[in-house]
Design a protein around this motif. Structure first.
Motif, PDB file in Angstrom:
ATOM      1  N   GLY A  74      42.719  48.867   0.670  1.00 15.39           N
ATOM      2  CA  GLY A  74      43.910  48.899   1.667  1.00 15.39           C
ATOM      3  C   GLY A  74      44.481  50.307   1.968  1.00 15.39           C
ATOM      4  O   GLY A  74      43.600  51.307   1.801  1.00 15.39           O
ATOM      5  N   ILE A  75      45.669  50.247   2.631  1.00 17.54           N
ATOM      6  CA  ILE A  75      46.397  51.619   2.807  1.00 17.54           C
ATOM      7  C   ILE A  75      46.134  52.616   1.584  1.00 17.54           C
ATOM      8  O   ILE A  75      46.077  53.847   1.794  1.00 17.54           O
ATOM      9  N   GLN A  76      46.405  52.205   0.495  1.00 17.19           N
ATOM     10  CA  GLN A  76      46.559  52.973  -0.757  1.00 17.19           C
ATOM     11  C   GLN A  76      45.000  53.484  -1.026  1.00 17.19           C
ATOM     12  O   GLN A  76      44.739  54.662  -1.286  1.00 17.19           O
ATOM     13  N   GLY A  77      44.011  52.822  -0.989  1.00 25.11           N
ATOM     14  CA  GLY A  77      42.633  53.120  -1.285  1.00 25.11           C
ATOM     15  C   GLY A  77      42.367  54.300   0.049  1.00 25.11           C
ATOM     16  O   GLY A  77      41.565  55.505  -0.371  1.00 25.11           O
ATOM     17  N   GLU A  78      42.577  54.048   1.104  1.00 22.90           N
ATOM     18  CA  GLU A  78      42.246  54.809   2.337  1.00 22.90           C
ATOM     19  C   GLU A  78      43.064  56.187   2.343  1.00 22.90           C
ATOM     20  O   GLU A  78      42.635  57.236   2.654  1.00 22.90           O
ATOM     21  N   THR A  79      44.375  56.116   1.808  1.00 27.68           N
ATOM     22  CA  THR A  79      45.073  57.380   1.837  1.00 27.68           C
ATOM     23  C   THR A  79      44.610  58.107   0.563  1.00 27.68           C
ATOM     24  O   THR A  79      44.529  59.360   0.865  1.00 27.68           O
ATOM     25  N   GLU A  80      44.162  57.510  -0.500  1.00 24.30           N
ATOM     26  CA  GLU A  80      43.585  58.343  -1.373  1.00 24.30           C
ATOM     27  C   GLU A  80      42.386  58.965  -0.933  1.00 24.30           C
ATOM     28  O   GLU A  80      42.108  60.166  -1.310  1.00 24.30           O
ATOM     29  N   GLN A  81      41.512  58.476  -0.393  1.00 24.46           N
ATOM     30  CA  GLN A  81      40.150  58.973   0.065  1.00 24.46           C
ATOM     31  C   GLN A  81      40.371  59.788   1.144  1.00 24.46           C
ATOM     32  O   GLN A  81      39.634  60.798   1.170  1.00 24.46           O
ATOM     33  N   ALA A  82      41.428  59.789   2.132  1.00 26.45           N
ATOM     34  CA  ALA A  82      41.545  60.657   2.944  1.00 26.45           C
ATOM     35  C   ALA A  82      42.193  62.027   2.482  1.00 26.45           C
ATOM     36  O   ALA A  82      41.660  62.959   2.831  1.00 26.45           O
ATOM     37  N   ILE A  83      43.062  61.887   1.390  1.00 26.08           N
ATOM     38  CA  ILE A  83      43.424  63.193   0.676  1.00 26.08           C
ATOM     39  C   ILE A  83      42.211  63.702  -0.023  1.00 26.08           C
ATOM     40  O   ILE A  83      42.162  64.975  -0.016  1.00 26.08           O
ATOM     41  N   ASP A 109      49.991  51.079  10.697  1.00 27.72           N
ATOM     42  CA  ASP A 109      51.312  50.074  10.833  1.00 27.72           C
ATOM     43  C   ASP A 109      52.420  50.746  10.032  1.00 27.72           C
ATOM     44  O   ASP A 109      52.076  51.055   8.617  1.00 27.72           O
ATOM     45  N   ILE A 110      53.392  50.899  10.427  1.00 24.23           N
ATOM     46  CA  ILE A 110      54.476  51.681   9.836  1.00 24.23           C
ATOM     47  C   ILE A 110      55.046  50.921   8.723  1.00 24.23           C
ATOM     48  O   ILE A 110      55.455  51.435   7.711  1.00 24.23           O
ATOM     49  N   ASN A 111      54.563  49.580   8.735  1.00 25.91           N
ATOM     50  CA  ASN A 111      55.117  48.894   7.634  1.00 25.91           C
ATOM     51  C   ASN A 111      54.148  49.306   6.115  1.00 25.91           C
ATOM     52  O   ASN A 111      54.658  48.863   5.050  1.00 25.91           O
ATOM     53  N   ASP A 112      53.145  50.088   6.333  1.00 29.25           N
ATOM     54  CA  ASP A 112      52.343  50.544   5.095  1.00 29.25           C
ATOM     55  C   ASP A 112      52.954  51.880   4.554  1.00 29.25           C
ATOM     56  O   ASP A 112      52.626  52.399   3.773  1.00 29.25           O
ATOM     57  N   ALA A 134      53.649  55.906  13.554  1.00 29.67           N
ATOM     58  CA  ALA A 134      52.507  54.984  13.382  1.00 29.67           C
ATOM     59  C   ALA A 134      51.822  54.803  14.984  1.00 29.67           C
ATOM     60  O   ALA A 134      52.589  55.246  15.953  1.00 29.67           O
ATOM     61  N   ALA A 135      50.672  54.436  15.047  1.00 34.00           N
ATOM     62  CA  ALA A 135      49.796  54.519  16.273  1.00 34.00           C
ATOM     63  C   ALA A 135      48.668  53.252  16.202  1.00 34.00           C
ATOM     64  O   ALA A 135      48.114  53.318  15.207  1.00 34.00           O
ATOM     65  N   ALA A 136      48.539  52.686  17.153  1.00 32.92           N
ATOM     66  CA  ALA A 136      47.708  51.642  17.088  1.00 32.92           C
ATOM     67  C   ALA A 136      46.289  52.144  17.380  1.00 32.92           C
ATOM     68  O   ALA A 136      45.986  53.368  18.253  1.00 32.92           O
ATOM     69  N   GLY A 137      45.237  51.566  17.044  1.00 33.24           N
ATOM     70  CA  GLY A 137      43.745  52.076  17.311  1.00 33.24           C
ATOM     71  C   GLY A 137      43.358  53.353  16.567  1.00 33.24           C
ATOM     72  O   GLY A 137      42.823  54.229  17.355  1.00 33.24           O
ATOM     73  N   LEU A 138      43.345  53.647  15.249  1.00 35.66           N
ATOM     74  CA  LEU A 138      42.963  55.012  14.741  1.00 35.66           C
ATOM     75  C   LEU A 138      41.376  54.632  14.623  1.00 35.66           C
ATOM     76  O   LEU A 138      40.976  53.449  14.762  1.00 35.66           O
ATOM     77  N   ALA A 139      40.423  55.612  14.638  1.00 33.22           N
ATOM     78  CA  ALA A 139      39.105  55.690  14.537  1.00 33.22           C
ATOM     79  C   ALA A 139      38.608  54.480  13.584  1.00 33.22           C
ATOM     80  O   ALA A 139      39.189  54.620  12.271  1.00 33.22           O
ATOM     81  N   VAL A 140      37.723  53.890  13.701  1.00 32.02           N
ATOM     82  CA  VAL A 140      36.541  52.854  12.806  1.00 32.02           C
ATOM     83  C   VAL A 140      37.764  51.953  12.342  1.00 32.02           C
ATOM     84  O   VAL A 140      37.420  51.354  11.287  1.00 32.02           O
ATOM     85  N   GLY A 141      38.707  51.645  12.770  1.00 34.32           N
ATOM     86  CA  GLY A 141      39.714  50.854  12.335  1.00 34.32           C
ATOM     87  C   GLY A 141      40.458  51.273  11.116  1.00 34.32           C
ATOM     88  O   GLY A 141      41.171  50.468  10.255  1.00 34.32           O
ATOM     89  N   ALA A 142      40.467  52.456  10.948  1.00 37.52           N
ATOM     90  CA  ALA A 142      41.107  52.906   9.811  1.00 37.52           C
ATOM     91  C   ALA A 142      42.901  52.832   9.776  1.00 37.52           C
ATOM     92  O   ALA A 142      43.199  52.547  10.844  1.00 37.52           O
TER      93      ALA A 142
END
Length: 152
Positions: A74-83, A109-112, A134-142
């Motif tokens: 989820g958001i934590q896994g994607e955050t770590e990978q983005a970093i 989702d700002i709730n993340d 927050a913005a809807a529609g990031l690339a590949v559903g990120a």
């Protein structure tokens, strides 16, 4: 005579000041750095753009490039990978997260926010300036995209 002498001194001072200003404004070379990954070189943007000692990195999502899909967790896994993706780009230019002076974070989702921030603070210990929205529609559903500016 004294007035004319003062005017001459003033004109000379102004000419020198203008010349100093003109010559102190050196032209900054701008370098567009491509990704070393041939597939990513097809993207319509540079991985990083260097202007003098400033580096502007393209936004990174939580895509695990080794497997070609978004990181699990989820958001934590994607955050770590983005970093981690950001760290990889910075390392190619002799930089680390400590060189980062500004982050822009986009959440789907700002709730993340709270869950994202738990991971973010572990990596950005120098506390660079940051904007998060927050913005809807990031690339590949990120769920997240992060871009940074760093100083060498």
């Amino acid at each position: 005579m004294k007035v004319m002498g003062l005017q001459t001194i003033l004109v000379v001072f102004m000419v020198v000041a203008i010349q100093q200003n003109i010559f102190s404004q050196k032209r900054t070379e701008i370098i567009f750095h491509k990704s070393p990954d041939p597939e990513r070189q097809k993207a319509p943007f540079s991985e990083a753009v260097q202007a003098g000692n400033l580096f502007f990195l393209a936004g990174q999502i939580g895509m695990d490039r080794a497997v070609g899909k978004l990181a699990e967790g989820g958001i934590q896994g994607e955050t770590e990978q983005a970093i981690k993706n950001i760290q990889g780009v910075l390392a190619r230019h002799g930089l680390t997260l400590d060189n980062v002076v500004k982050c822009t974070v986009i959440l789907s989702d700002i709730n993340d926010f709270r869950a994202f921030n738990e991971i973010y603070v572990k990596y950005f210990t120098k506390k660079p300036a940051r904007t998060t929205y927050a913005a809807a529609g990031l690339a590949v559903g990120a769920k997240i995209e992060i871009d940074v500016t760093a100083v060498k």
